[in-house]
Design a protein around this motif. Structure first.
Motif, short mmCIF file in Angstrom:
data_model
loop_
_atom_site.label_atom_id
_atom_site.label_comp_id
_atom_site.label_asym_id
_atom_site.label_seq_id
_atom_site.Cartn_x
_atom_site.Cartn_y
_atom_site.Cartn_z
N LEU A 1 2.17 0.71 -12.80
CA LEU A 1 2.55 0.71 -11.39
C LEU A 1 2.31 -0.63 -10.71
O LEU A 1 3.12 -1.08 -9.91
CB LEU A 1 1.77 1.83 -10.67
CG LEU A 1 2.14 2.05 -9.21
CD1 LEU A 1 3.61 2.43 -9.10
CD2 LEU A 1 1.27 3.14 -8.61
N VAL A 2 1.18 -1.30 -11.06
CA VAL A 2 0.88 -2.56 -10.40
C VAL A 2 2.01 -3.57 -10.63
O VAL A 2 2.42 -4.28 -9.71
CB VAL A 2 -0.48 -3.13 -10.89
CG1 VAL A 2 -0.72 -4.52 -10.33
CG2 VAL A 2 -1.63 -2.21 -10.46
N LEU A 3 2.55 -3.60 -11.85
CA LEU A 3 3.65 -4.51 -12.14
C LEU A 3 4.90 -4.14 -11.33
O LEU A 3 5.52 -4.99 -10.68
CB LEU A 3 3.98 -4.49 -13.64
CG LEU A 3 5.21 -5.29 -14.04
CD1 LEU A 3 4.96 -6.78 -13.88
CD2 LEU A 3 5.62 -4.97 -15.47
N VAL A 4 5.26 -2.85 -11.35
CA VAL A 4 6.46 -2.40 -10.64
C VAL A 4 6.35 -2.71 -9.15
O VAL A 4 7.27 -3.27 -8.54
CB VAL A 4 6.66 -0.86 -10.84
CG1 VAL A 4 7.82 -0.35 -10.02
CG2 VAL A 4 6.86 -0.55 -12.32
N VAL A 5 5.18 -2.37 -8.58
CA VAL A 5 4.99 -2.59 -7.14
C VAL A 5 4.96 -4.08 -6.80
O VAL A 5 5.48 -4.49 -5.77
CB VAL A 5 3.70 -1.88 -6.65
CG1 VAL A 5 3.30 -2.34 -5.26
CG2 VAL A 5 3.90 -0.37 -6.66
N THR A 6 4.38 -4.89 -7.69
CA THR A 6 4.36 -6.33 -7.43
C THR A 6 5.78 -6.87 -7.34
O THR A 6 6.12 -7.61 -6.41
CB THR A 6 3.58 -7.07 -8.53
OG1 THR A 6 2.26 -6.55 -8.59
CG2 THR A 6 3.51 -8.56 -8.24
N LEU A 7 6.63 -6.49 -8.31
CA LEU A 7 8.01 -6.97 -8.29
C LEU A 7 8.73 -6.50 -7.02
O LEU A 7 9.38 -7.29 -6.33
CB LEU A 7 8.76 -6.48 -9.53
CG LEU A 7 8.30 -7.10 -10.85
CD1 LEU A 7 8.93 -6.38 -12.04
CD2 LEU A 7 8.66 -8.59 -10.89
N LEU A 8 8.57 -5.20 -6.69
CA LEU A 8 9.25 -4.65 -5.50
C LEU A 8 8.75 -5.30 -4.21
O LEU A 8 9.54 -5.72 -3.36
CB LEU A 8 9.01 -3.14 -5.42
CG LEU A 8 9.91 -2.25 -6.29
CD1 LEU A 8 9.44 -0.80 -6.20
CD2 LEU A 8 11.36 -2.36 -5.81
N SER A 9 7.43 -5.40 -4.07
CA SER A 9 6.86 -5.90 -2.81
C SER A 9 7.19 -7.37 -2.59
O SER A 9 7.43 -7.78 -1.46
CB SER A 9 5.34 -5.74 -2.80
OG SER A 9 5.00 -4.40 -2.74
N CYS A 10 7.18 -8.17 -3.65
CA CYS A 10 7.52 -9.59 -3.49
C CYS A 10 8.98 -9.71 -3.05
O CYS A 10 9.31 -10.52 -2.18
CB CYS A 10 7.27 -10.37 -4.77
SG CYS A 10 5.53 -10.52 -5.19
N CYS B 1 0.82 -1.21 0.00
CA CYS B 1 0.00 0.00 0.00
C CYS B 1 0.85 1.26 0.00
O CYS B 1 0.58 2.21 -0.75
CB CYS B 1 -0.93 0.00 1.21
SG CYS B 1 -2.12 -1.33 1.13
N ILE B 2 1.91 1.26 0.81
CA ILE B 2 2.79 2.44 0.86
C ILE B 2 3.47 2.64 -0.49
O ILE B 2 3.51 3.74 -1.03
CB ILE B 2 3.84 2.27 1.99
CG1 ILE B 2 3.14 2.26 3.35
CG2 ILE B 2 4.88 3.38 1.91
CD1 ILE B 2 4.04 1.84 4.50
N LEU B 3 3.97 1.55 -1.08
CA LEU B 3 4.63 1.66 -2.39
C LEU B 3 3.66 2.15 -3.46
O LEU B 3 4.02 2.94 -4.34
CB LEU B 3 5.22 0.31 -2.81
CG LEU B 3 6.46 -0.15 -2.04
CD1 LEU B 3 6.92 -1.52 -2.53
CD2 LEU B 3 7.59 0.86 -2.22
N MET B 4 2.40 1.66 -3.41
CA MET B 4 1.40 2.12 -4.39
C MET B 4 1.20 3.62 -4.26
O MET B 4 1.15 4.34 -5.25
CB MET B 4 0.06 1.40 -4.17
CG MET B 4 -0.03 -0.02 -4.68
SD MET B 4 0.16 -0.23 -6.46
CE MET B 4 -1.32 0.56 -7.07
#
Lengths: 108, 235
Positions: B215-224, B200-203
């Motif tokens: 953004l969803v792709l970027v955040v998914t990679l980062l968060s995982c 949520c913070i990254l989004m």
């Protein structure tokens, strides 16, 4: 709007890259096994994608500025979460969510 | 949701998501028609490209006369999360016939992916072709029909948002996220909640400078990735 032919071939081209993104792992993973670290990485994909898609809907983007809150979706999320906790039933969560947003939009 | 993995249960489990497909499908049809696409092209786009947000991106880029390659690249980036989702699902179908896995992969969506991840918690970590294929086909045909109807009705309905139907998908992700967190025994609750918070913070930060479609792709990679770090450092 572009011509029928151009639009058609755009649809086909986009369909092809999307299809490849969807099936490539299924085909490769029949032959190969993923390393443990990749499996661990992927174990976070479900909750991360679900929360990212939810959060995306709570804001309006203004590139270069702070995101603006989507008041309707933010408020409607609360009864949806409450229904999730109380019923643990997806159909109810969706129905209560839709009705809440419809009501909220009547008021604001 | 129970532990049965037949086709009938696949249909039943997919029912809640159908509202989402109808709501967004109608909206897409209406937007497509309003942007100058014929109902035929709207239906073809839903049937051939088949990717919610990617289709909205395509329409807006077609309107602005973008080049073919730039549209294809944008759609690839928007849909690249499919690679991650199919990679997550694929191991459960290792023994399945090739045309079966190709069929499941071809019609995989955010929603059926999320449903299947929830189903795993009830079925001792197994999925079946009849269950998944039925869920996928239900979603696929609902999406095509809803977007076609949206395009045909486009002249009459101007405000699809009025009925709150566009919230169906959001509510579904909220529900599936909650059900996933309470049901998943393989990961500690505190770890899952931390990862959701990080996402949520990254989004929120990402929305400031990364177009939301990517953004969803970027955040998914980062968060995982961060999830792995957090798991090893804190848990």
């Amino acid at each position: 709007m572009s011509s029928f032919e151009f639009t058609f071939w755009t649809i086909v081209g986009c369909g092809l890259v999307t299809w490849l993104s969807r099936i490539i792992s299924f085909i490769l993973l029949k032959k190969f096994r993923l390393p443990t670290s990749v499996i661990e990485f992927l174990s976070f994909v479900p909750i991360v994608i679900m929360s990212a898609l939810w959060f995306e809907s709570l804001f309006h983007q203004n590139l270069g500025h702070l995101p603006q809150v989507d008041v309707g979706n933010m408020l409607a999320s609360l009864p949806a979460i409450l229904t999730a906790i109380l019923t643990k039933n997806l159909l109810w969560i969706v129905i209560i969510g839709i009705l809440s947003l419809a009501l909220i939009r009547l008021v604001i | 949701m129970d532990d049965v993995l037949d086709a009938r249960t696949g249909l039943k489990d997919t029912l809640p998501t159908v509202f989402g497909y109808i709501g967004i499908g109608l909206a897409f049809g209406i937007v497509g028609k309003a942007s100058g696409l014929s109902p035929l092209l709207v239906a073809l786009m839903s049937a051939i490209t088949y990717g919610g947000s990617a289709q909205f991106v395509m329409v807006s880029m077609l309107v602005s006369h973008s080049t073919l390659l730039s549209i294809i690249l944008a759609v690839f980036l928007v849909n690249a999360r499919m690679i991650l989702m199919s990679m997550t699902v694929a191991p459960y179908f290792r023994q399945e016939r090739t045309w079966h896995v190709v069929l499941i992969g071809s019609l995989l969506t955010d929603e059926t992916f999320a449903l299947s991840m929830n189903k795993l918690n009830r079925t001792q970590n197994t999925l079946s072709f009849p269950w998944f294929n039925t869920a996928n086909l239900t979603a696929y045909f609902t999406w095509i029909i809803a977007s076609l109807i949206g395009a045909l009705l486009g002249n009459f309905i101007t405000d699809p948002k009025r009925f709150g139907l566009d919230f169906a998908l959001v509510a579904m992700f909220i529900g599936l996220l909650y059900l996933q967190i309470i049901a998943d025994q393989s990961m500690k609750k505190a770890l899952q909640l931390t990862v959701v918070l990080v996402t949520c913070i990254l989004m929120y930060i990402g929305l400031i400078f990364i177009p939301s479609n990517f953004l969803v792709l970027v955040v998914t990679l980062l968060s995982c990735g961060l999830g792995m770090v957090i798991k090893h450092v804190l848990f």
